[in-house]
Write a protein that holds these residues in place. Structure first.
Motif, PDB file in Angstrom:
ATOM      1  N   LEU A 140      68.571  86.907 150.532  1.00 57.33           N
ATOM      2  CA  LEU A 140      69.905  87.335 150.934  1.00 57.33           C
ATOM      3  C   LEU A 140      70.153  88.691 150.280  1.00 57.33           C
ATOM      4  CD1 LEU A 140      73.013  86.682 151.622  1.00 57.33           C
ATOM      5  CD2 LEU A 140      73.079  85.706 149.340  1.00 57.33           C
ATOM      6  N   VAL A 141      70.902  89.545 150.944  1.00 56.77           N
ATOM      7  CA  VAL A 141      71.193  90.856 150.360  1.00 56.77           C
ATOM      8  C   VAL A 141      72.657  90.889 149.919  1.00 56.77           C
ATOM      9  CG1 VAL A 141      71.123  93.355 150.754  1.00 56.77           C
ATOM     10  CG2 VAL A 141      69.528  91.869 151.961  1.00 56.77           C
ATOM     11  N   ILE A 142      72.886  91.394 148.722  1.00 54.20           N
ATOM     12  CA  ILE A 142      74.264  91.591 148.252  1.00 54.20           C
ATOM     13  C   ILE A 142      74.437  93.078 147.940  1.00 54.20           C
ATOM     14  CG2 ILE A 142      75.930  91.100 146.404  1.00 54.20           C
ATOM     15  CD1 ILE A 142      74.947  88.307 146.296  1.00 54.20           C
ATOM     16  N   LYS A 143      75.511  93.649 148.475  1.00 52.09           N
ATOM     17  CA  LYS A 143      75.762  95.071 148.244  1.00 52.09           C
ATOM     18  C   LYS A 143      77.143  95.284 147.648  1.00 52.09           C
ATOM     19  CE  LYS A 143      72.806  96.523 152.022  1.00 52.09           C
ATOM     20  NZ  LYS A 143      72.632  97.198 153.300  1.00 52.09           N
ATOM     21  N   ALA A 144      77.187  96.064 146.591  1.00 58.10           N
ATOM     22  CA  ALA A 144      78.488  96.468 146.050  1.00 58.10           C
ATOM     23  C   ALA A 144      79.140  97.403 147.065  1.00 58.10           C
ATOM     24  CB  ALA A 144      78.288  97.190 144.726  1.00 58.10           C
ATOM     25  N   ASP A 145      80.441  97.306 147.198  1.00 57.71           N
ATOM     26  CA  ASP A 145      81.138  98.135 148.188  1.00 57.71           C
ATOM     27  C   ASP A 145      81.013  99.631 147.900  1.00 57.71           C
ATOM     28  OD1 ASP A 145      82.903  98.925 150.250  1.00 57.71           O
ATOM     29  OD2 ASP A 145      84.588  98.936 148.837  1.00 57.71           O
ATOM     30  N   ARG A 181      84.607  94.590 145.542  1.00 64.92           N
ATOM     31  CA  ARG A 181      84.364  93.935 146.826  1.00 64.92           C
ATOM     32  C   ARG A 181      82.866  94.013 147.069  1.00 64.92           C
ATOM     33  NH1 ARG A 181      87.883  96.327 151.630  1.00 64.92           N
ATOM     34  NH2 ARG A 181      87.064  98.251 150.761  1.00 64.92           N
ATOM     35  N   ILE A 182      82.321  93.012 147.698  1.00 63.04           N
ATOM     36  CA  ILE A 182      80.887  93.047 147.978  1.00 63.04           C
ATOM     37  C   ILE A 182      80.637  92.645 149.432  1.00 63.04           C
ATOM     38  CG2 ILE A 182      80.160  92.525 145.602  1.00 63.04           C
ATOM     39  CD1 ILE A 182      79.635  89.624 146.752  1.00 63.04           C
ATOM     40  N   VAL A 183      79.434  92.955 149.872  1.00 62.37           N
ATOM     41  CA  VAL A 183      79.020  92.528 151.207  1.00 62.37           C
ATOM     42  C   VAL A 183      77.863  91.556 151.024  1.00 62.37           C
ATOM     43  CG1 VAL A 183      78.015  93.297 153.384  1.00 62.37           C
ATOM     44  CG2 VAL A 183      79.714  94.737 152.232  1.00 62.37           C
ATOM     45  N   LEU A 184      77.980  90.360 151.616  1.00 62.68           N
ATOM     46  CA  LEU A 184      76.834  89.444 151.710  1.00 62.68           C
ATOM     47  C   LEU A 184      76.170  89.799 153.022  1.00 62.68           C
ATOM     48  CD1 LEU A 184      78.304  85.891 150.931  1.00 62.68           C
ATOM     49  CD2 LEU A 184      77.234  87.487 149.334  1.00 62.68           C
ATOM     50  N   GLU A 185      74.860  89.945 153.008  1.00 62.36           N
ATOM     51  CA  GLU A 185      74.226  90.464 154.218  1.00 62.36           C
ATOM     52  C   GLU A 185      72.900  89.761 154.501  1.00 62.36           C
ATOM     53  OE1 GLU A 185      74.662  94.835 154.814  1.00 62.36           O
ATOM     54  OE2 GLU A 185      72.489  94.751 155.075  1.00 62.36           O
ATOM     55  N   GLU A 186      72.678  89.547 155.770  1.00 56.14           N
ATOM     56  CA  GLU A 186      71.411  88.976 156.240  1.00 56.14           C
ATOM     57  C   GLU A 186      70.255  89.898 155.841  1.00 56.14           C
ATOM     58  OE1 GLU A 186      69.676  88.527 160.822  1.00 56.14           O
ATOM     59  OE2 GLU A 186      71.444  89.710 160.396  1.00 56.14           O
ATOM     60  N   PHE A 187      69.154  89.322 155.380  1.00 59.83           N
ATOM     61  CA  PHE A 187      67.969  90.106 155.013  1.00 59.83           C
ATOM     62  C   PHE A 187      67.161  90.382 156.276  1.00 59.83           C
ATOM     63  CE2 PHE A 187      63.484  90.352 153.722  1.00 59.83           C
ATOM     64  CZ  PHE A 187      63.546  91.334 152.754  1.00 59.83           C
ATOM     65  N   LEU A 188      66.844  91.630 156.504  1.00 66.37           N
ATOM     66  CA  LEU A 188      66.099  92.004 157.708  1.00 66.37           C
ATOM     67  C   LEU A 188      64.680  92.420 157.337  1.00 66.37           C
ATOM     68  CD1 LEU A 188      68.818  94.151 159.510  1.00 66.37           C
ATOM     69  CD2 LEU A 188      68.169  91.792 160.017  1.00 66.37           C
ATOM     70  N   ILE A 189      63.759  92.134 158.249  1.00 70.38           N
ATOM     71  CA  ILE A 189      62.357  92.491 158.003  1.00 70.38           C
ATOM     72  C   ILE A 189      61.928  93.537 159.029  1.00 70.38           C
ATOM     73  CG2 ILE A 189      59.978  91.614 157.997  1.00 70.38           C
ATOM     74  CD1 ILE A 189      61.169  88.912 157.144  1.00 70.38           C
ATOM     75  N   GLY A 190      61.270  94.580 158.545  1.00 72.32           N
ATOM     76  CA  GLY A 190      60.773  95.603 159.467  1.00 72.32           C
ATOM     77  C   GLY A 190      60.488  96.886 158.718  1.00 72.32           C
ATOM     78  N   SER A 191      60.021  97.896 159.451  1.00 76.99           N
ATOM     79  CA  SER A 191      59.760  99.171 158.779  1.00 76.99           C
ATOM     80  C   SER A 191      61.023 100.039 158.845  1.00 76.99           C
ATOM     81  CB  SER A 191      58.549  99.887 159.367  1.00 76.99           C
ATOM     82  OG  SER A 191      58.667  99.957 160.752  1.00 76.99           O
ATOM     83  N   GLU A 192      61.219 100.819 157.788  1.00 79.38           N
ATOM     84  CA  GLU A 192      62.442 101.630 157.685  1.00 79.38           C
ATOM     85  C   GLU A 192      62.205 103.051 158.162  1.00 79.38           C
ATOM     86  OE1 GLU A 192      64.818 101.216 154.084  1.00 79.38           O
ATOM     87  OE2 GLU A 192      63.805  99.323 153.691  1.00 79.38           O
ATOM     88  N   LEU A 193      63.304 103.657 158.545  1.00 79.70           N
ATOM     89  CA  LEU A 193      63.255 104.967 159.174  1.00 79.70           C
ATOM     90  C   LEU A 193      64.567 105.683 158.844  1.00 79.70           C
ATOM     91  CD1 LEU A 193      61.499 106.189 161.508  1.00 79.70           C
ATOM     92  CD2 LEU A 193      62.996 104.993 163.069  1.00 79.70           C
ATOM     93  N   SER A 194      64.497 106.967 158.516  1.00 77.66           N
ATOM     94  CA  SER A 194      65.728 107.724 158.253  1.00 77.66           C
ATOM     95  C   SER A 194      65.904 108.784 159.331  1.00 77.66           C
ATOM     96  CB  SER A 194      65.646 108.446 156.904  1.00 77.66           C
ATOM     97  OG  SER A 194      65.219 107.569 155.895  1.00 77.66           O
ATOM     98  N   LEU A 195      67.059 108.826 159.919  1.00 76.18           N
ATOM     99  CA  LEU A 195      67.347 109.793 160.982  1.00 76.18           C
ATOM    100  C   LEU A 195      68.450 110.735 160.528  1.00 76.18           C
ATOM    101  CD1 LEU A 195      66.466 110.007 164.045  1.00 76.18           C
ATOM    102  CD2 LEU A 195      65.727 107.957 162.899  1.00 76.18           C
ATOM    103  N   PHE A 196      68.249 112.038 160.703  1.00 75.88           N
ATOM    104  CA  PHE A 196      69.269 113.024 160.334  1.00 75.88           C
ATOM    105  C   PHE A 196      69.932 113.539 161.613  1.00 75.88           C
ATOM    106  CE2 PHE A 196      67.312 115.017 156.196  1.00 75.88           C
ATOM    107  CZ  PHE A 196      67.280 113.776 155.600  1.00 75.88           C
ATOM    108  N   ARG A 280      68.157  98.250 163.740  1.00 80.70           N
ATOM    109  CA  ARG A 280      69.421  97.889 163.094  1.00 80.70           C
ATOM    110  C   ARG A 280      69.767  98.992 162.087  1.00 80.70           C
ATOM    111  NH1 ARG A 280      69.065  94.794 166.543  1.00 80.70           N
ATOM    112  NH2 ARG A 280      68.978  92.524 166.551  1.00 80.70           N
ATOM    113  N   VAL A 281      71.050  99.238 161.880  1.00 81.96           N
ATOM    114  CA  VAL A 281      71.461 100.209 160.859  1.00 81.96           C
ATOM    115  C   VAL A 281      71.585  99.480 159.520  1.00 81.96           C
ATOM    116  CG1 VAL A 281      73.247 101.832 160.115  1.00 81.96           C
ATOM    117  CG2 VAL A 281      72.707 101.597 162.546  1.00 81.96           C
ATOM    118  N   LEU A 282      70.856  99.974 158.510  1.00 79.79           N
ATOM    119  CA  LEU A 282      70.988  99.411 157.161  1.00 79.79           C
ATOM    120  C   LEU A 282      72.097 100.119 156.405  1.00 79.79           C
ATOM    121  CD1 LEU A 282      67.383  99.024 155.717  1.00 79.79           C
ATOM    122  CD2 LEU A 282      68.926  97.225 156.490  1.00 79.79           C
TER     123      LEU A 282
END
Ligand code: AMP
Ligand code: GLY
Length: 428
Positions: A140-145, A181-196, A280-282
């Motif tokens: 599971l992913v947890i992110k600080a706001d 505040r935090i976000v609980l987030e589904e863990f995603l599997i795949g390769s990452e990519l950054s777009l500018f 998906r957008v991370l």
């Protein structure tokens, strides 16, 4: 044109280097900069978060364009403040920067505009968060706001670990306001990519893509870091995926901003993951990525100063930007121990033996007229070539001529080209 770049890392070193190549740029400053930026710009001793100091300098020196590197001054409203005083500045205002500075804002924005992202829930209270764990699987992913200097994303493997972390964040407030505040987030599997993507408030244009290697160790093992290297272009970013990005992510994002009354100017960074179910957008970032910038800018074949100025003044008049066909491999050299504890102040040798146009300094400083290490990520070496394999060899060959005590880098940046040497390599 008199240009001021705000920041002092590898990203700003790449921006300064590229801007210095523009015929339009007559004077170039970097605040505060580093020894690397001083080769191409005049370093100004003002911190990147000293908004008043920067404003005073920009007015006094009649700066025509301010380019902001890091997120901190953007989150502090540097763009709003400078614009109010009539200073032309590249970057989003604080309201738009919330796409990066608040994970909750970003997730809710994506939900509102049907932009594909990981399933999530926003939590403020410990007991409620515990109860909501039922809706998620592990990991599971947890992110600080809020902004947490790269320390706000956690991947949890079991309930016990999660319970402890939720207690730390929501009861003990270990990250302060950023973790209230935090976000609980589904863990995603795949390769990452950054777009500018560059935007001027109403128009936008894609700048390019890169892959950031975030893990400390070869093979993508070890701790998450600020980024240990980058490649551009990315071999698995096919035309089909590019279309998917444009239709399902880019268009709804830019339209969503306008319909929410947000005039986004500057660079919008899309952190994407290519899952079995599509892109998906991370995350969004509201600025150039680091180290992706050190990989993408050397491929630019247009006048960066002109385009950034157009973004800052709402006059972006192009729908395509040209990048070279060459492959760029950018390898970060760090201090031993990074991203944990590390020593600094080690003399760096070999910089004069390499064509250091493409050696972008980050954690360096002058001491007794020598360049010494001063941070976790010390420098990035970038090499370009039509052949991805040669680009990779060149980057590592340059790196092998640079030395400081504890120099640490991944040896596999761009190694995926070796298994992806299909058409691209055969055409060379
Ligand atoms: P972020 O700041 O949201 O991009 O998170 C930092 C890093 O954590 C990302 O680049 C990913 O490597 C990882 N990460 C974040 N969210 C997820 C997720 N939902 N699933 C898997 N990995 C993630
Ligand atoms: N490379 C990731 C970032 O700039 O946040």
């Amino acid at each position: 044109m008199r240009v001021l770049v705000v920041g002092k890392g590898g990203r700003e070193a790449a921006l300064v280097w590229k801007l210095s190549k523009s015929n339009r740029v007559t004077e170039l400053f970097c605040a505060p900069g580093n020894p690397g930026t001083s080769r191409f710009a005049e370093n100004v001793g003002i911190d990147d978060f000293d908004i008043d100091g920067l404003l005073g300098f920009a007015i006094e020196r009649e700066i025509d364009l301010v380019v902001v590197g890091p997120e901190k001054p953007l989150s502090m409203g540097i763009v709003d403040i400078f614009r109010e005083k009539g200073v032309t500045i590249f970057g989003p205002n604080a309201a738009c920067a919330r796409l990066e500075t608040s994970k909750v804002f970003a997730k809710n924005f994506m939900k509102r505009h049907k932009i594909p992202t990981a399933n999530y829930r926003v939590e403020r209270y410990y007991l409620q968060a515990l109860a909501d764990l039922e809706d998620f699987d592990f990991p599971l992913v947890i992110k600080a706001d809020g902004l947490a200097a790269g320390k706000g994303v956690f991947i949890l493997d079991n309930v016990e670990e999660t319970r402890l972390l939720l207690g730390e964040l929501l009861l003990n407030h270990s990250l302060g306001e950023a973790g209230s505040r935090i976000v609980l987030e589904e863990f995603l599997i795949g390769s990452e990519l950054s777009l500018f993507v560059l935007a001027d408030g109403s128009n936008y244009v894609e700048l390019g893509e890169a892959r950031d290697f975030k893990k400390a160790l070869d093979g993508n093992f070890g701790q998450n870091t600020g980024g240990m290297g980058a490649i551009s272009p990315v071999p698995d970013y096919s035309e089909e995926i590019r279309e998917e990005f444009r239709e399902r992510i880019l268009k709804p994002t830019m339209e969503g901003l306008i319909s929410d009354g947000l005039k986004y100017t500057g660079l919008l960074y899309f952190g994407l993951i290519l899952t079995a179910n599509g892109l998906r957008v991370l995350e969004f970032n509201c600025r150039f990525g680091d180290p992706e910038t050190q990989a993408i800018l050397p491929r630019i074949e247009f006048d960066l100063a002109k385009v950034l100025y157009q973004c800052a003044t709402g006059s972006l008049g192009i729908d395509k930007l040209h990048l070279s066909e060459e492959t760029s491999v950018a390898v970060v050299a760090a201090s031993q121990g990074y991203p944990g504890e590390f020593d600094t102040c080690h003399a760096i040798s070999g910089l004069d033996t390499v064509d250091d146009n493409l050696v972008f300094q980050a954690g360096t400083t002058f001491r007794d007229s020598r360049i010494v290490t001063s941070g976790g990520r010390v420098l990035t070496v970038t090499a370009l070539d039509k052949s991805p394999k040669i680009a990779r060899e060149k980057a590592y060959s340059t790196l092998s001529r640079i030395f400081y005590k504890g120099i640490t880098y991944r040896t596999d940046i761009g190694a995926e080209f070796d298994v992806n040497l299909n058409l691209a390599e055969r055409e060379v």
